[in-house]
Scaffold this active site. Structure first.
Site, PDB file in Angstrom:
ATOM      1  N   LYS A 130      39.715  23.088  36.148  1.00 53.90           N
ATOM      2  CA  LYS A 130      40.153  24.426  36.402  1.00 53.90           C
ATOM      3  C   LYS A 130      41.526  24.385  36.800  1.00 53.90           C
ATOM      4  O   LYS A 130      42.319  25.423  36.702  1.00 53.90           O
ATOM      5  CB  LYS A 130      39.580  24.738  38.054  1.00 53.90           C
ATOM      6  N   HIS A 138      24.830  26.640  33.952  1.00 55.50           N
ATOM      7  CA  HIS A 138      26.291  27.010  34.541  1.00 55.50           C
ATOM      8  C   HIS A 138      27.240  26.045  34.014  1.00 55.50           C
ATOM      9  O   HIS A 138      28.573  26.243  34.605  1.00 55.50           O
ATOM     10  CB  HIS A 138      25.945  27.180  35.901  1.00 55.50           C
ATOM     11  N   LYS A 198      35.941  39.523  40.190  1.00 47.54           N
ATOM     12  CA  LYS A 198      36.711  40.120  41.418  1.00 47.54           C
ATOM     13  C   LYS A 198      37.937  40.685  41.431  1.00 47.54           C
ATOM     14  O   LYS A 198      38.314  41.643  41.824  1.00 47.54           O
ATOM     15  CB  LYS A 198      36.133  39.396  42.573  1.00 47.54           C
ATOM     16  N   THR A 237      33.314  34.151  37.995  1.00 51.13           N
ATOM     17  CA  THR A 237      33.083  35.345  38.740  1.00 51.13           C
ATOM     18  C   THR A 237      34.322  35.845  39.527  1.00 51.13           C
ATOM     19  O   THR A 237      34.463  37.139  39.679  1.00 51.13           O
ATOM     20  CB  THR A 237      31.803  35.622  39.680  1.00 51.13           C
ATOM     21  N   LYS A 252      39.426  28.654  43.738  1.00 51.53           N
ATOM     22  CA  LYS A 252      38.303  28.122  43.130  1.00 51.53           C
ATOM     23  C   LYS A 252      38.308  26.674  43.690  1.00 51.53           C
ATOM     24  O   LYS A 252      39.085  26.016  44.298  1.00 51.53           O
ATOM     25  CB  LYS A 252      38.198  28.176  41.899  1.00 51.53           C
ATOM     26  N   ARG A 253      37.021  26.126  43.282  1.00 51.34           N
ATOM     27  CA  ARG A 253      36.806  24.718  43.704  1.00 51.34           C
ATOM     28  C   ARG A 253      37.710  23.806  43.143  1.00 51.34           C
ATOM     29  O   ARG A 253      38.611  24.233  41.973  1.00 51.34           O
ATOM     30  CB  ARG A 253      35.387  24.403  42.970  1.00 51.34           C
TER      31      ARG A 253
END
Length: 802
Positions: A543, A357, A649, A645, A537-538
């Protein structure tokens, strides 16, 4: 198999009777004195009753047909609330609403009262939850194995804008969805020493705990199949010390129990200390050993030849956390069941698959050989033997090494011990081959395959976005919930103004609901007509929440410089937690909150820009934010995000993406088309090339018209006047140590946001873009992903014949 229960076979009268029965006999309350908690619990038990029948029928069919099962090992299962999801999959939501209204109870309010199970952190755990639901939907016999964390990750709050961590209390109330299985308990050993007796290695552990099982049934769409999520709680193998207690040494008397419970208290304990590292390794072994002992016990009730294990058992390691499964399965097969090392190794490899991952080297776990060997001495021997076997069997041109530089490398271990290794997006799987495991891929060229992630449309569209799902059913009919490719049937309607008006109205209804919630929860008034721009998100440097907030400051400065200009109103929404020990991520959180405080209280800006950061992002918050989002922020540095993911969504719910060519963004762009995606930034190859220049960040800043002023304002304390030097370190990092290329991608991101404004201002164009995102999202169903795992990795067929 027995007929599945559907809405047609469960009447309001039956459900009403079931709720009253549980209220009276399970909870010991009468209706006149029942609290909302009592009503929620009574309804939950009544719904659970309807799950138990297909659950038992599924289990009986699997045993009767001697079917192969999947066993999904994951440190996280971010399952969210269960009540509404279960009613949706059983076709009972409308019936439940009607019945509870008859009791004077608001079904939605009851659902909101259910704790959000704190069993995960982010995408890894939510993917595992989607996979469990999809395996049940497509009839793949499966067990999920995880840990029943008492406090989960942590509950996030903001104190002075900074993240504060508190224990999650999701188990402070009774969990109506689980069944305790005290008969399914296994001794988990640690430490001690290994001795040779009669030519065999014997592990004499000095510590043991008991893994006790709790089962949650996972029901698929229309109740046709149900699987089991089995979570382990750690308990003491020693009895309570009554003698010490009677002497008044109360703490010592309870010490064994307290030490055991520590194992299943917290997800991802802070591992900046040796004790934290040891606890984390123990947790991973605790989960894995309990699961493998359970798998072997179940297999041996029917079969006697352990060499047949791969015919009936598929074990999927979700990332490197359960990578100890290889050595542990060898130990159980050889030390406990008498197989030779070679037979045990080949049998284990026939069962095991490994999902990678992450492309971040620091996230591929490595354990110091001292820590690993002290905590799991027998496994240290087995790992070294696996390493030696691999070298002699495959003759790598140079030493690859599972054990290298005094470390046990869990990514390499998982790779070597799995018969299949998969990435989770097309780009990611390619990078796993080329960048992460190039030597191992050369030795095993057929081992790595791709399985692009997906999400369940039942929770992430049918349940969480009722206005849009109703419109879809009205437009193309039923059946899309289990065949998301049917959403392509919406495409011709995306040319029709009447459909687009209804699509826009569905989105606005969600935005009005979210605006009300933001006002209640955050005390900020936002306009539902503004563009809702969401990044959830985290919190992690790769990110790039930092890129988002820097561009937000640039936009704020433009408004301040020319307040009379015409701006598209925008609400920037952030959500996410930082790891407790991740100092830079916590600084970014603090900065976002400081910027929000200034912008939201600036009367000159007004409704043209708001920054919202609700605390404690979780599944339930995502179910509010995603259906109301206009724009999906997927802006990670190219080559760093495995898949994502959340991006899927958002797409399913009609939010165009602003993003880089990273992870599954590549496939989203391919599916939706360039006209319906706001692409910016460097490619993976360009990012790698850019880093070769040590001055690249300084050059990017100096070449930008907006970024120097943004960084200067932050450095001078414009957003932290009470502590002007608060962000000197963060600003210095952007200028001089910008590994994740925030500065280098800033201007491209800023320009892409300007294109977003233009598109949003053209309402017909924007609504059509949004609708096409939904229409073209069918590929991203986790049902498709699971069917692909079944075919390519697990060699297993559906028990439902689909």
């Amino acid at each position: 198999m027995e007929a599945a229960l559907t809405q047609a076979t469960i009447t309001p009268t039956q459900l009403k009777a079931d709720v009253l029965r549980h209220l009276t006999f399970t909870l010991g309350k009468d209706a006149a004195n029942a609290s909302p908690y009592d009503w929620r619990m009574a309804l939950s038990f009544a719904v659970r009753d309807r799950i138990v029948e297909p659950w038992f029928a599924s289990t009986r069919q699997t045993w009767a047909q001697d079917r192969k099962r999947v066993h999904y090992l994951s440190m996280e299962f971010l399952i969210g609330r269960i009540l509404e999801d279960a009613t949706v999959n059983l076709g009972l939501r409308e019936v439940a609403e009607e019945v509870m209204a008859g009791f004077g109870q608001d079904f939605h309010g009851l659902v909101e009262g259910e704790p959000d199970a704190a069993l995960g952190n982010g995408g890894l755990g939510r993917l595992a939850a989607c996979f469990m639901e999809s395996m049940a939907t497509v009839g793949c016999p499966a067990y999920g194995y995880g840990i029943r964390y008492e406090h989960g990750l942590f509950k996030q709050s903001f104190q002075g804008g900074q993240q504060a961590e508190m224990p999650e209390d999701w188990l402070s109330m009774t969990n109506p969805w689980e069944f305790a299985r005290p008969e399914s308990a296994y001794v988990i050993p640690f430490k001690g020493e290994v001795k040779t007796e009669a030519g065999r290695e014997v592990w004499l552990p000095s510590e043991t705990v008991l893994a006790s099982a709790y089962d949650t049934p996972v029901i698929g769409w229309q109740g046709k199949w149900a699987n089991t999520l089995r979570l382990w709680a750690a308990k003491s193998t020693q009895q309570f010390d009554l003698e010490r207690f009677n002497r008044g040494d109360y703490a010592a008397a309870a010490e064994p129990e307290a030490l055991a419970r520590t194992l299943s208290r917290v997800l991802y304990p802070d591992d900046t200390t040796y004790q934290g590292k040891e606890l984390r390794l123990k947790q991973e072994f605790f989960l894995t050993s309990a699961a493998l002992q359970d798998i072997l016990r179940r297999f041996k009730t029917v079969h006697s030849n352990l060499l047949d294990l791969p015919k009936y058992v598929a074990i999927q390691m979700n990332d490197t956390h359960p990578a100890i499964a290889g050595p542990e399965l060898i130990r159980l097969l050889s030390d406990e069941n008498g197989l030779s090392f070679q037979d045990a190794l080949e049998t284990a490899r026939g069962c095991l698959g490994y999902t990678n991952h992450t492309l971040l080297p620091e996230a591929l776990e490595r354990w110091a050989t001292f820590t690993f060997g002290t905590t799991l001495p027998r496994h240290m021997q087995i790992v070294e033997r696996i390493d030696s076997w691999h070298r002699s069997a495959y003759h790598p041109p140079h030493y690859i090494g599972i054990v290298k530089h005094h470390e046990v490398r869990m990514g390499e271990l998982a790779f070597v011990m799995a018969h299949k290794v998969n990435g989770v997006s097309a780009l990611h799987s390619d990078l796993v081959k080329k960048n992460l495991f190039p030597e191992l891929n050369a030795l095993h060229p057929d081992r790595i395959c791709n399985q692009t992630n997906g999400v369940t449309p039942r929770r992430w569209l049918k349940m969480s976005n009722r206005p849009l799902s109703a419109l879809i059913t009205k437009t193309i009919g039923e059946g899309w919930e289990a065949d998301l490719d049917l959403l392509r049937g919406l495409e011709p309607h995306c040319e029709k103004p009447a459909f687009l008006a209804e699509f826009d109205a569905a989105k606005r209804a969600n935005k009005v609901a979210l605006a009300d919630w933001i006002n209640t929860e955050c005390g900020v008034t936002v306009s539902p007509d503004a563009l809702f721009d969401v990044q959830i998100k985290r919190i992690h440097e790769y990110k790039r929440q930092l890129l988002n907030i820097l561009q937000t400051v640039a936009h704020y400065q433009r408004i301040k410089a020319d307040p009379s200009a015409d701006y598209v109103p925008r609400v920037k929404i952030f959500g996410g937690k930082s790891a407790p020990g991740y100092a830079v991520a916590k600084e970014i959180i603090h900065l976002i909150n400081d910027v929000a405080r200034v912008i939201n209280n600036d009367p000159e800006v007004g409704d043209r820009l708001k920054v919202i950061y609700p605390a404690n992002y979780n599944v339930s918050m995502a179910e509010r934010l995603i259906p109301a989002a206009d724009l999906s922020e997927q802006i990670s540095t190219a080559g760093k995000e495995a898949s994502g993911t959340g991006n899927m969504k958002f797409m399913i719910n009609g939010a165009p993406t602003i993003g880089t060519l990273d992870g599954a963004n590549v496939e989203i762009l391919q599916e939706v088309g360039a006209d319906n995606f706001f692409l910016f930034g460097m490619t993976t190859a360009e990012a790698m090339k850019r880093r070769e220049d040590p001055e690249q960040s300084r050059k990017a800043i100096e070449a930008s018209a907006a970024l120097p002023g943004v960084l200067q304002a932050i450095a001078e304390g414009a957003f932290s006047p009470e502590q002007p030097d608060r962000y000197h370190g963060l600003v210095h990092r952007v200028w001089h140590h910008d590994y994740f290329l925030v500065a280098a991608d800033f201007d491209a991101y800023d320009a892409a946001q300007a294109e977003v404004d233009k598109a949003y201002a053209d309402r017909p164009r924007w609504v059509k873009m949004a609708a096409l995102n939904t229409a073209r999202s069918g590929f991203f169903s986790s049902d498709r992903t699971i069917r692909s795992y079944m075919k390519d990795i697990w060699s297993i067929e559906s028990a439902l014949g689909v």
